[in-house]
Design an enzyme around this catalytic site. Structure first.
Site, PDB file in Angstrom:
ATOM      1  N   GLU A   1      -5.420  -5.213  10.392  1.00 33.38           N
ATOM      2  CA  GLU A   1      -4.422  -4.180  10.642  1.00 33.38           C
ATOM      3  C   GLU A   1      -4.723  -3.474  11.961  1.00 33.38           C
ATOM      4  O   GLU A   1      -5.526  -2.530  11.993  1.00 33.38           O
ATOM      5  CB  GLU A   1      -4.428  -3.155   9.499  1.00 33.38           C
ATOM      6  CG  GLU A   1      -4.095  -3.743   8.151  1.00 33.38           C
ATOM      7  CD  GLU A   1      -3.510  -2.691   7.204  1.00 33.38           C
ATOM      8  OE1 GLU A   1      -2.417  -2.925   6.685  1.00 33.38           O
ATOM      9  OE2 GLU A   1      -4.149  -1.641   7.008  1.00 33.38           O
TER      10      GLU A   1
ATOM     11  N   GLY B   1       2.916  -1.119   4.242  1.00 30.91           N
ATOM     12  CA  GLY B   1       2.931   0.295   3.877  1.00 30.91           C
ATOM     13  C   GLY B   1       4.361   0.755   3.640  1.00 30.91           C
ATOM     14  O   GLY B   1       4.931   0.551   2.562  1.00 30.91           O
ATOM     15  N   GLY B   2       4.967   1.328   4.652  1.00 29.60           N
ATOM     16  CA  GLY B   2       6.299   1.940   4.548  1.00 29.60           C
ATOM     17  C   GLY B   2       7.335   1.074   3.830  1.00 29.60           C
ATOM     18  O   GLY B   2       8.034   1.552   2.926  1.00 29.60           O
TER      19      GLY B   2
ATOM     20  N   HIS C   1      -9.608   1.014   4.757  1.00 31.72           N
ATOM     21  CA  HIS C   1      -8.329   1.196   5.446  1.00 31.72           C
ATOM     22  C   HIS C   1      -8.545   2.117   6.649  1.00 31.72           C
ATOM     23  O   HIS C   1      -9.348   3.045   6.589  1.00 31.72           O
ATOM     24  CB  HIS C   1      -7.289   1.790   4.491  1.00 31.72           C
ATOM     25  CG  HIS C   1      -5.921   1.774   5.083  1.00 31.72           C
ATOM     26  ND1 HIS C   1      -5.489   2.746   5.956  1.00 31.72           N
ATOM     27  CD2 HIS C   1      -4.910   0.880   4.971  1.00 31.72           C
ATOM     28  CE1 HIS C   1      -4.258   2.443   6.344  1.00 31.72           C
ATOM     29  NE2 HIS C   1      -3.878   1.326   5.766  1.00 31.72           N
TER      30      HIS C   1
ATOM     31  N   GLU D   1      -6.947   4.506   7.748  1.00 36.34           N
ATOM     32  CA  GLU D   1      -6.761   5.940   7.468  1.00 36.34           C
ATOM     33  C   GLU D   1      -8.017   6.526   6.816  1.00 36.34           C
ATOM     34  O   GLU D   1      -8.361   7.684   7.045  1.00 36.34           O
ATOM     35  CB  GLU D   1      -5.503   6.143   6.600  1.00 36.34           C
ATOM     36  CG  GLU D   1      -4.245   5.967   7.450  1.00 36.34           C
ATOM     37  CD  GLU D   1      -3.033   5.436   6.724  1.00 36.34           C
ATOM     38  OE1 GLU D   1      -2.984   5.470   5.484  1.00 36.34           O
ATOM     39  OE2 GLU D   1      -2.106   4.961   7.423  1.00 36.34           O
TER      40      GLU D   1
ATOM     41  N   ASN E   1       0.864  -1.186   0.000  1.00 37.14           N
ATOM     42  CA  ASN E   1       0.000   0.000   0.000  1.00 37.14           C
ATOM     43  C   ASN E   1       0.899   1.234   0.000  1.00 37.14           C
ATOM     44  O   ASN E   1       1.502   1.565   1.008  1.00 37.14           O
ATOM     45  CB  ASN E   1      -0.881  -0.050   1.263  1.00 37.14           C
ATOM     46  CG  ASN E   1      -1.736   1.187   1.428  1.00 37.14           C
ATOM     47  OD1 ASN E   1      -1.848   2.008   0.515  1.00 37.14           O
ATOM     48  ND2 ASN E   1      -2.349   1.323   2.590  1.00 37.14           N
ATOM     49  N   TRP E   2       0.964   1.884  -1.149  1.00 37.87           N
ATOM     50  CA  TRP E   2       1.881   3.030  -1.275  1.00 37.87           C
ATOM     51  C   TRP E   2       1.336   4.294  -0.608  1.00 37.87           C
ATOM     52  O   TRP E   2       2.040   5.274  -0.484  1.00 37.87           O
ATOM     53  CB  TRP E   2       2.168   3.332  -2.757  1.00 37.87           C
ATOM     54  CG  TRP E   2       2.877   2.250  -3.498  1.00 37.87           C
ATOM     55  CD1 TRP E   2       3.319   1.055  -2.995  1.00 37.87           C
ATOM     56  CD2 TRP E   2       3.253   2.261  -4.879  1.00 37.87           C
ATOM     57  NE1 TRP E   2       3.942   0.326  -3.980  1.00 37.87           N
ATOM     58  CE2 TRP E   2       3.906   1.040  -5.147  1.00 37.87           C
ATOM     59  CE3 TRP E   2       3.085   3.175  -5.923  1.00 37.87           C
ATOM     60  CZ2 TRP E   2       4.396   0.713  -6.412  1.00 37.87           C
ATOM     61  CZ3 TRP E   2       3.578   2.858  -7.187  1.00 37.87           C
ATOM     62  CH2 TRP E   2       4.226   1.643  -7.422  1.00 37.87           C
ATOM     63  N   LYS E   3       0.060   4.287  -0.245  1.00 36.43           N
ATOM     64  CA  LYS E   3      -0.573   5.464   0.359  1.00 36.43           C
ATOM     65  C   LYS E   3      -0.336   6.697  -0.540  1.00 36.43           C
ATOM     66  O   LYS E   3      -0.335   6.565  -1.757  1.00 36.43           O
ATOM     67  CB  LYS E   3      -0.079   5.659   1.792  1.00 36.43           C
ATOM     68  CG  LYS E   3      -0.224   4.367   2.612  1.00 36.43           C
ATOM     69  CD  LYS E   3      -0.044   4.546   4.076  1.00 36.43           C
ATOM     70  CE  LYS E   3      -0.245   3.212   4.777  1.00 36.43           C
ATOM     71  NZ  LYS E   3      -0.141   3.297   6.211  1.00 36.43           N
TER      72      LYS E   3
ATOM     73  N   GLY F   1       2.312   2.114  10.769  1.00 32.01           N
ATOM     74  CA  GLY F   1       3.225   3.261  10.645  1.00 32.01           C
ATOM     75  C   GLY F   1       3.958   3.616  11.925  1.00 32.01           C
ATOM     76  O   GLY F   1       4.595   4.659  12.017  1.00 32.01           O
TER      77      GLY F   1
ATOM     78  N   SER G   1       3.352  -2.215  10.257  1.00 29.38           N
ATOM     79  CA  SER G   1       4.801  -2.250  10.474  1.00 29.38           C
ATOM     80  C   SER G   1       5.458  -3.570  10.066  1.00 29.38           C
ATOM     81  O   SER G   1       6.399  -4.032  10.723  1.00 29.38           O
ATOM     82  CB  SER G   1       5.139  -1.903  11.929  1.00 29.38           C
ATOM     83  OG  SER G   1       4.709  -0.593  12.225  1.00 29.38           O
TER      84      SER G   1
HETATM   85  P1  PGA Z   1       2.796   0.240   7.577  1.00 26.09           P
HETATM   86  O1  PGA Z   1       1.338   0.435   6.931  1.00 26.09           O
HETATM   87  O2  PGA Z   1       3.378  -1.028   7.008  1.00 26.09           O
HETATM   88  O3  PGA Z   1       3.566   1.463   7.159  1.00 26.09           O
HETATM   89  O4  PGA Z   1       2.603   0.138   9.056  1.00 26.09           O
HETATM   90  C1  PGA Z   1       0.478  -0.649   6.706  1.00 26.09           C
HETATM   91  C2  PGA Z   1      -0.856  -0.180   6.180  1.00 26.09           C
HETATM   92  O5  PGA Z   1      -1.356   0.861   6.628  1.00 26.09           O
HETATM   93  O6  PGA Z   1      -1.453  -0.831   5.302  1.00 26.09           O
END
Ligand code: PGA
Length: 253
Positions: free
Chosen positions: A164, A231-232, A92, A94, A9-11, A170, A210
């Site tokens: 999640e 994500g990251g 998600h 977010e 997930n590149w956000k 994050g 994470s």
């Molecule tokens: P993260 O994000 O790996 O940066 O914690 C995961 C996500 O929100 O899908």
């Protein structure tokens, strides 16, 4: 049999050019990998990356449930498909917490995505205070119940669940493998109770929060964890590939 999947997930990261170069690198690295790999670029980079992606699958990070209309700023499932997306992330944390999306809306989006031929990655997870108050299962059960309302066991074959925990996203602090496994098993049981037909056993359930090369092995050793939503660590070709390598090894692909 459920699939083992690595999703990135590149956000709100990557320009078109940056996205193209990341996908080119991933194509090269993963070309002989048996793993299913999906990336979720921002809307603007979906089309360009999907044109390059062959082994790698592409998805959108969100969508609206209507096909078209006066919905300024929104993107429809048809538009996502036309751009080259096969998947879409829905719910998600977010989207839920920053943009105020509620389960009722998420449920409409899930229905619309499936009706329009997209596969769904549905995200669910508890906040830290909910976990500390012993409410994790209650939150998960409630989200699953509402988000999957009105779907059949056949519909669920096009849904991937991503557990999640919000406190792990994050933050650099992943859930402990045993903590995640406990919730994954709980989700599988709920799916079985609700849909029968071995739906729990056959649904891919990803862990997100994470995930990185250093912790994927211990997470992937858990039998109910079928991969990761990253994500990251998905923003760099090398770290995403490392995660994929460890994941394939542990799952015996
Ligand atoms: P993260 O994000 O790996 O940066 O914690 C995961 C996500 O929100 O899908």
């Amino acid at each position: 049999m459920r699939e083992i999947i690595l999703a990135g997930n590149w956000k709100m990261h990557k320009t078109i050019e940056e996205g193209e170069s990341l996908v080119k690198c991933l194509e090269e690295k993963f070309k002989d990998s048996p793993l299913k790999v999906i990336v979720f670029p921002p809307f603007t980079a979906i089309n360009a990356t999907a044109k390059i992606a062959k082994k790698i699958k592409v998805g959108g990070q969100n969508m609206y449930f209507e096909k078209e209309g006066a919905f300024t700023g929104e993107v429809s499932p048809i538009m996502l498909k036309e751009a080259g997306a096969e998947y879409v992330i829905i719910g998600h944390s977010e989207r839920r917490n920053i943009f105020g999306e509620k389960d009722e809306l998420i449920n409409k989006k899930v229905h619309s995505a499936l009706e329009n031929g997209l596969k769904v990655v549905l995200c669910i997870g508890e906040k830290l205070e909910e976990r500390n108050a012993g409410k994790t299962e209650e939150v998960i059960e409630n989200e699953l119940k509402k988000d999957l309302d009105g779907l059949s066991s056949k519909d669920i074959t096009n849904i991937i669940i991503a557990y999640e925990p919000i406190w792990a996203i994050g933050t650099g602090v992943s859930a402990k493998p045993e903590q995640a496994e406990e919730v994954h098993k709980f989700i599988r049981n709920l799916l079985d109770e609700r849909f029968g037909d071995n739906v729990g056993e056959n649904t891919t359930i990803l862990y997100g929060g994470s995930v990185k090369p250093a912790n994927i092995e211990s997470l992937a050793k858990m039998k109910d964890i079928d991969g990761g939503l990253v994500g990251g660590a998905s923003l760099k070709c090398e770290s995403f590939f490392e995660i994929g390598k460890f994941l394939s090894k542990i799952k015996g692909l």
